[in-house]
Design a protein around this motif. Sequence first.
Motif, PDB file in Angstrom:
ATOM      1  N   HIS A   1      -4.805  12.170  -0.492  1.00  0.00           N
ATOM      2  CA  HIS A   1      -6.082  11.623  -0.944  1.00  0.00           C
ATOM      3  C   HIS A   1      -6.583  10.576   0.056  1.00  0.00           C
ATOM      4  O   HIS A   1      -5.794   9.785   0.583  1.00  0.00           O
ATOM      5  N   PRO A   2      -7.896  10.532   0.328  1.00  0.00           N
ATOM      6  CA  PRO A   2      -8.422   9.563   1.296  1.00  0.00           C
ATOM      7  C   PRO A   2      -8.231   8.099   0.871  1.00  0.00           C
ATOM      8  O   PRO A   2      -8.222   7.210   1.723  1.00  0.00           O
ATOM      9  N   LYS A   3      -8.039   7.843  -0.423  1.00  0.00           N
ATOM     10  CA  LYS A   3      -7.824   6.463  -0.885  1.00  0.00           C
ATOM     11  C   LYS A   3      -6.337   6.093  -0.952  1.00  0.00           C
ATOM     12  O   LYS A   3      -5.992   4.996  -1.387  1.00  0.00           O
ATOM     13  N   ALA A   4      -5.468   6.982  -0.502  1.00  0.00           N
ATOM     14  CA  ALA A   4      -4.025   6.703  -0.521  1.00  0.00           C
ATOM     15  C   ALA A   4      -3.671   5.722   0.580  1.00  0.00           C
ATOM     16  O   ALA A   4      -4.262   5.736   1.665  1.00  0.00           O
ATOM     17  N   THR A   5      -2.714   4.874   0.304  1.00  0.00           N
ATOM     18  CA  THR A   5      -2.203   3.961   1.321  1.00  0.00           C
ATOM     19  C   THR A   5      -0.690   3.851   1.186  1.00  0.00           C
ATOM     20  O   THR A   5      -0.140   3.929   0.087  1.00  0.00           O
ATOM     21  N   ASP A   6      -0.037   3.699   2.317  1.00  0.00           N
ATOM     22  CA  ASP A   6       1.414   3.533   2.332  1.00  0.00           C
ATOM     23  C   ASP A   6       1.750   2.064   2.105  1.00  0.00           C
ATOM     24  O   ASP A   6       1.107   1.179   2.672  1.00  0.00           O
ATOM     25  N   VAL A   7       2.754   1.825   1.279  1.00  0.00           N
ATOM     26  CA  VAL A   7       3.207   0.468   0.982  1.00  0.00           C
ATOM     27  C   VAL A   7       4.705   0.404   1.198  1.00  0.00           C
ATOM     28  O   VAL A   7       5.443   1.291   0.766  1.00  0.00           O
ATOM     29  N   ARG A   8       5.142  -0.641   1.871  1.00  0.00           N
ATOM     30  CA  ARG A   8       6.578  -0.904   2.028  1.00  0.00           C
ATOM     31  C   ARG A   8       6.954  -2.013   1.058  1.00  0.00           C
ATOM     32  O   ARG A   8       6.265  -3.017   0.948  1.00  0.00           O
ATOM     33  N   ILE A   9       8.066  -1.795   0.370  1.00  0.00           N
ATOM     34  CA  ILE A   9       8.528  -2.747  -0.638  1.00  0.00           C
ATOM     35  C   ILE A   9       9.969  -3.119  -0.333  1.00  0.00           C
ATOM     36  O   ILE A   9      10.800  -2.243  -0.091  1.00  0.00           O
ATOM     37  N   ALA A  10      10.245  -4.405  -0.354  1.00  0.00           N
ATOM     38  CA  ALA A  10      11.619  -4.892  -0.299  1.00  0.00           C
ATOM     39  C   ALA A  10      11.826  -5.726  -1.564  1.00  0.00           C
ATOM     40  O   ALA A  10      10.977  -6.563  -1.898  1.00  0.00           O
ATOM     41  N   ALA A  11      12.897  -5.459  -2.285  1.00  0.00           N
ATOM     42  CA  ALA A  11      13.154  -6.176  -3.537  1.00  0.00           C
ATOM     43  C   ALA A  11      14.630  -6.519  -3.612  1.00  0.00           C
ATOM     44  O   ALA A  11      15.475  -5.741  -3.181  1.00  0.00           O
ATOM     45  N   GLY A  12      14.907  -7.681  -4.154  1.00  0.00           N
ATOM     46  CA  GLY A  12      16.291  -8.099  -4.301  1.00  0.00           C
ATOM     47  C   GLY A  12      16.491  -8.886  -5.577  1.00  0.00           C
ATOM     48  O   GLY A  12      15.544  -9.426  -6.152  1.00  0.00           O
TER      49      GLY A  12
END
Length: 105
Positions: A53-64
């Motif tokens: 989808h043109p409104k899609a974006t990649d997100v990187r998540i770090a959680a601890g």
Amino acid sequence: FQGEDLEDMLAHLAWPPSVVGAALSLERVIVPPEVEAQAPEDPDEALAFISNHPKATDVRIAAGALRSGETWSALRARTFDSDDKVGQGSQLVPGLTDALLASLS
């Protein structure tokens, strides 16, 4: 973890008492809620629809999470990919940090 919800998978993990904390990092494709609502029911078709989808974006998540109850997360979107645009906080991805905490208890 294909076909498995990450939070559900974490609920089945257990760490020995010597482990004081756990962290993970992952990448996700996100879209606005109205786009997600238009996604097909079939999981494979939904993934293709959202990923392309043109409104899609990649997100990187770090959680601890620490056994003491402290949590921290950082999010970085590809569309805002600079060091000063990293979201940080203890409540950014509460489902994920809660699942990490549960794996430590």
